[in-house]
Design a protein around this motif. Sequence first.
Motif, mmCIF file in Angstrom:
data_model
loop_
_atom_site.group_PDB
_atom_site.id
_atom_site.type_symbol
_atom_site.label_atom_id
_atom_site.label_comp_id
_atom_site.label_asym_id
_atom_site.label_seq_id
_atom_site.Cartn_x
_atom_site.Cartn_y
_atom_site.Cartn_z
ATOM 1 N N GLU A 1 -4.934 1.964 2.524
ATOM 2 C CA GLU A 1 -5.010 0.733 3.327
ATOM 3 C C GLU A 1 -5.260 1.062 4.791
ATOM 4 O O GLU A 1 -6.002 0.379 5.479
ATOM 5 N N GLU A 2 -4.615 2.138 5.266
ATOM 6 C CA GLU A 2 -4.681 2.464 6.694
ATOM 7 C C GLU A 2 -6.061 2.943 7.133
ATOM 8 O O GLU A 2 -6.349 3.001 8.312
ATOM 9 N N ASP B 1 3.891 -6.276 3.734
ATOM 10 C CA ASP B 1 3.342 -5.272 4.650
ATOM 11 C C ASP B 1 3.527 -5.723 6.106
ATOM 12 O O ASP B 1 2.793 -5.300 6.992
ATOM 13 N N HIS C 1 0.829 -1.214 0.000
ATOM 14 C CA HIS C 1 0.000 0.000 0.000
ATOM 15 C C HIS C 1 0.859 1.258 0.000
ATOM 16 O O HIS C 1 1.954 1.276 0.576
ATOM 17 N N ASP D 1 6.079 1.399 6.739
ATOM 18 C CA ASP D 1 4.733 0.846 6.555
ATOM 19 C C ASP D 1 4.008 1.767 5.587
ATOM 20 O O ASP D 1 3.463 2.776 5.994
ATOM 21 N N ASP D 2 4.008 1.564 4.301
ATOM 22 C CA ASP D 2 4.423 0.321 3.704
ATOM 23 C C ASP D 2 5.367 0.617 2.537
ATOM 24 O O ASP D 2 5.438 -0.118 1.571
HETATM 25 ZN ZN LIG Z 1 0.804 -1.468 6.370
#
Ligand SMILES: [Zn+2]
Length: 418
Positions: free
Chosen positions: A186-187, A209, A91, A152-153
């Motif tokens: 994604e978060e 990830d 991501h 991340d990420d």
């Molecule tokens: Zn992540």
Amino acid sequence: MNKAINFLSKPYVEALLNRFLTYVKVDTQSNRHIETTPTTAGQWDLARKLERELRELGVSSVELDDKCYLIAHIPPSPGKKNAPCIGLMAHMDTASDVSGSGVQPRVIEHYDGKAVRLSEQYVLDPAEFSDLADHVDDTIIVTDGSTLLGADDKAGVAEIMTAIAWFMEHPELEHGPIDIYFTPDEETGKGMDNFPLQKAKAIACYTLDGGKAPEVEAECFNASSVKAEFFGKVIHIGAARGKLANAVAMAASFIEMLPRSESPEATDGWYGYYCPIEVSGNLDYAWTDVYLRDFSSTRMEERIAALKVFANAVEAQFPQGKVKLTVTTQYLNMKQKLDAHPEVLEKLGRAIKTTGYEPVMKPIRGGTDGSRLTEMGIPTPNLFTGGYNYHSRTEWASLSEMSLAVETVINLVLIWAE
Ligand SMILES: [Zn+2]
């Protein structure tokens, strides 16, 4: 017959580091309060950059769609047209817990194992973060203490890009078709809502990830979000005795009922939790969002049932008030669907062993885009990236573990082409 690799040569390690340092400087923090996809404009900057870089590497099938999903297809080697298509996913956004604006990564070569002062306020100390002690003489990348790092990420993104560069520059190595999926948001938990599944050709996929090497995550939480709304009854507070139902007090009472022994800060390993993540309101109306997490779906049902009991208890305390709960499923534990396709983890295990390490299986206390993709029908476990202390100012990454992730991905692709 392909020869497996267990050593990434220096130019690739340098390119990996340079990619990572470039990507973390692009502010791609997502925002869960925004309904559009992507939630923030900065994610376009990274997506367009990656699109350009993939084309420069010689990948001809690259498509950035109108929701900021970047999908690339790499055709198979001439002799491997019938090999299965494998996906690699990461991501592009970063978490909203800590600022991701103006990230100033600092590279420490030959780390001496001592505490690293990041800023006036923040120190990265092996006494507190014991994993650092395993990285003496490694190259580590840290923050300046004012932002997260974004491993991340973006570590995952840089690792996939480096593995692709490696394949493009080694046409003699035979591989099957490869799909690349770089996703936004994604978060926010909504990263897969608009994923263009019809464009995905992979029969199995791997998210990069995770954290520490050589961890593999094939089991994640079941996750639900519950919005609790409190409807008070308002009257002049000077004449409120016996009449007012204060929505603020109702919300406070509800949150107080959540068991503190089952909070994120009181649990680890296989234990689930309740976590109120936000609260807001006034006399008339208040709301809170509560995240529920559990590896067992039965326990998840019980947690939802418990919130209904708490809501009833609040209504009993505030006879003039009303409580409404809305439950949203965010993602599901991917274990069951991965168990049905054992070859997906078996090949990953072999790829890690080829690099000289034994894979370590670990439950994810969270979800990934991979858990959602698994639900959609493409089994997708999660692989380490070499990043640590995610979502914090003390986030850091290990270059040796990032290189190991690239080697693992290269071997994995070669193994699938056997
Ligand atoms: Zn992540």
